[in-house]
Design a protein around this motif. Sequence first.
Motif, short mmCIF file in Angstrom:
data_model
loop_
_atom_site.label_atom_id
_atom_site.label_comp_id
_atom_site.label_asym_id
_atom_site.label_seq_id
_atom_site.Cartn_x
_atom_site.Cartn_y
_atom_site.Cartn_z
N PHE A 11 0.83 -1.21 0.00
CA PHE A 11 0.00 0.00 0.00
C PHE A 11 0.86 1.26 0.00
O PHE A 11 2.09 1.19 0.09
CB PHE A 11 -0.98 -0.01 1.19
N GLN A 12 0.20 2.39 -0.13
CA GLN A 12 0.91 3.66 -0.33
C GLN A 12 0.47 4.69 0.71
O GLN A 12 -0.38 5.55 0.45
CB GLN A 12 0.61 4.18 -1.75
N PRO A 13 1.04 4.61 1.93
CA PRO A 13 0.68 5.57 2.98
C PRO A 13 1.19 6.97 2.65
O PRO A 13 1.84 7.18 1.62
CB PRO A 13 1.36 5.01 4.22
N LEU A 14 0.89 7.92 3.52
CA LEU A 14 1.26 9.31 3.25
C LEU A 14 2.72 9.59 3.61
O LEU A 14 3.05 10.55 4.29
CB LEU A 14 0.34 10.25 4.04
N THR A 15 3.61 8.73 3.12
CA THR A 15 5.04 8.85 3.42
C THR A 15 5.86 9.07 2.15
O THR A 15 7.09 9.00 2.21
CB THR A 15 5.55 7.57 4.11
N GLU A 16 5.20 9.29 1.01
CA GLU A 16 5.86 9.45 -0.28
C GLU A 16 6.55 8.17 -0.76
O GLU A 16 7.43 8.21 -1.60
CB GLU A 16 6.89 10.60 -0.23
N SER A 17 6.17 7.01 -0.20
CA SER A 17 6.74 5.73 -0.63
C SER A 17 5.70 4.64 -0.38
O SER A 17 4.57 4.92 0.00
CB SER A 17 8.04 5.42 0.12
N THR A 18 6.09 3.40 -0.60
CA THR A 18 5.17 2.28 -0.37
C THR A 18 5.47 1.61 0.97
O THR A 18 6.53 1.83 1.56
CB THR A 18 5.27 1.25 -1.50
N GLY A 53 -13.33 4.38 7.72
CA GLY A 53 -13.30 4.60 6.29
C GLY A 53 -12.53 5.83 5.84
O GLY A 53 -12.56 6.19 4.66
N GLN A 54 -11.85 6.49 6.77
CA GLN A 54 -11.07 7.68 6.39
C GLN A 54 -9.78 7.23 5.67
O GLN A 54 -9.11 6.30 6.09
CB GLN A 54 -10.73 8.50 7.63
N ALA A 55 -9.47 7.90 4.59
CA ALA A 55 -8.31 7.53 3.78
C ALA A 55 -7.01 7.83 4.51
O ALA A 55 -6.82 8.93 5.03
CB ALA A 55 -8.34 8.28 2.45
N LEU A 56 -6.13 6.85 4.56
CA LEU A 56 -4.81 7.01 5.17
C LEU A 56 -3.70 6.86 4.13
O LEU A 56 -2.54 6.72 4.48
CB LEU A 56 -4.61 5.97 6.30
N ASP A 57 -4.09 6.88 2.86
CA ASP A 57 -3.12 6.66 1.79
C ASP A 57 -3.46 7.53 0.59
O ASP A 57 -4.32 8.41 0.66
CB ASP A 57 -3.11 5.18 1.39
N LYS A 58 -2.77 7.27 -0.51
CA LYS A 58 -3.02 8.04 -1.74
C LYS A 58 -3.87 7.26 -2.74
O LYS A 58 -4.41 7.83 -3.67
CB LYS A 58 -1.69 8.43 -2.38
N LYS A 59 -3.97 5.95 -2.55
CA LYS A 59 -4.76 5.13 -3.47
C LYS A 59 -6.26 5.29 -3.23
O LYS A 59 -7.04 5.38 -4.19
CB LYS A 59 -4.37 3.65 -3.37
N THR A 60 -6.67 5.33 -1.95
CA THR A 60 -8.11 5.42 -1.64
C THR A 60 -8.76 6.65 -2.27
O THR A 60 -9.80 6.51 -2.94
CB THR A 60 -8.34 5.40 -0.11
N PRO A 61 -8.21 7.86 -2.11
CA PRO A 61 -8.83 9.02 -2.79
C PRO A 61 -8.85 8.88 -4.30
O PRO A 61 -9.80 9.33 -4.95
CB PRO A 61 -7.94 10.20 -2.35
N LEU A 62 -7.81 8.27 -4.87
CA LEU A 62 -7.76 8.08 -6.31
C LEU A 62 -8.88 7.15 -6.77
O LEU A 62 -9.60 7.45 -7.74
CB LEU A 62 -6.40 7.52 -6.73
N LEU A 63 -9.06 6.02 -6.08
CA LEU A 63 -10.11 5.07 -6.45
C LEU A 63 -11.49 5.70 -6.29
O LEU A 63 -12.39 5.49 -7.12
CB LEU A 63 -10.01 3.80 -5.60
N ARG A 64 -11.67 6.49 -5.23
CA ARG A 64 -12.97 7.14 -5.00
C ARG A 64 -13.24 8.19 -6.08
O ARG A 64 -14.39 8.32 -6.54
CB ARG A 64 -13.00 7.77 -3.61
N SER A 65 -12.22 8.92 -6.48
CA SER A 65 -12.42 9.94 -7.51
C SER A 65 -12.69 9.29 -8.87
O SER A 65 -13.49 9.80 -9.67
CB SER A 65 -11.21 10.87 -7.60
N MET A 66 -12.04 8.15 -9.14
CA MET A 66 -12.30 7.42 -10.38
C MET A 66 -13.74 6.92 -10.42
O MET A 66 -14.41 6.98 -11.46
CB MET A 66 -11.32 6.25 -10.52
#
Length: 439
Positions: free
Chosen positions: A190-197, A277-290
Amino acid sequence: MLGKKIKDLRKKINLSQQELAERLDISPSTVGMYEQGRRTPDEDMLQQIASVFDISVEELAAGESVAAVSGSDAYKPQDSWHESGAPAFFQKEIKDSGKKDLGQSLGRFKEKLSGAFSRSAGGEDIYSLMGSNVFTDELMREYLPHDAYDALQETKKKGRELARNYANDIAAAISKWAIEKGATHYCHWFQPLTESTAEKHESLYGMKDGKAVVEFSGKQLIKGETDASSFPSGGLRVTFEARGYTSWDCTSPVFIREDEDGTKTLCIPTAFCSYTGQALDKKTPLLRSMEALNRQALRVLRALGDERVESVFPTVGSEQEYFLLEKHLYDMRPDIAITGRALFGAPPSKGQELGDSYYATISERVSSFMQELNIELWKLGVIAKTQHNEAAPSQYELALQYNTANIAADHNQLAMEMLKKVAVRHDMECLLHEKPFEL
């Protein structure tokens, strides 16, 4: 393997590739290719290498025949390609075929061309390398029962819930494939808010009645739980409530990451969110916006009378710029090593005064690095369509093939990981900061 022996001996006496190259009076890229097994030293060079390490040629080449080491059967481009640029072996096939079926000659040409590609990829066939560590749609059809495959496609395309029995079938198929490939552990990638995986490895095996058994269920495939207290959360919750959950993104393919020593790990792309259900990464907002884009675009299309389109999705083709620094110079700059950029020193030239670097001929050493990078990316199904020198000295760029937005984002993360890993193998360090020397 001779290449590994040269690398181990070099590290044993604390020599960099650059320093060994200077002693041998060859380029660092040639040393790199020796160590990777992509080029073999001749007998004179073997003598020089053995002399540097203060051992005999026999000790250096132990387990390998002199003929094999000397590269007497090495591939020579001039043997296969005519001066005009046309493949000489194809011209010969046509000439010798006479009235034979041209299709047969074309078939033999394709086989030989594949062999030429194989040699150009460090002795490995590009066709077999491409996506070899990815659980592709073709493999899904091979490993999954028909009903489980159809159910997964419905989930991917229409977002329908995946029944538990199908999830178990999919988990069994994925674990079977991964174990056949040599993996012993899996992780939710996964991709947390650390600028890495991030990843937490779990064993694919357990013990039952004193025997090893595979323990990987549909539940383990779809969901994971981890302590999220040490990941950035934007203050969403207090530490003692910091539970994080990973959820399988089935639209992004499962893959196996292979380390230099042969260790293989099954990686499952996942979203990362809190219990609420709060996003802790960068993938969740991307999937929701898609999903939001798909929903509203379909609403507009239906209003316009289009009933055929089933889904709308964005595509992205990412570009990744990076800098390559000599390892021994990088180690002398703790500011760069710790922060990924320079914190002091002379500022670089302004404007485009050094623009002659842009699109300039790629050096042999960097070309060797790029070739190994491409091979590693090909295994993961990641295609770099473009690579070139950038405007600043030691700056380069690669552009990845367009793909669905969330897969493109995953591929960009994999590309950044591989850039750093492969650079170390070539006695270099990779900086991903856009302007690391701007003070």
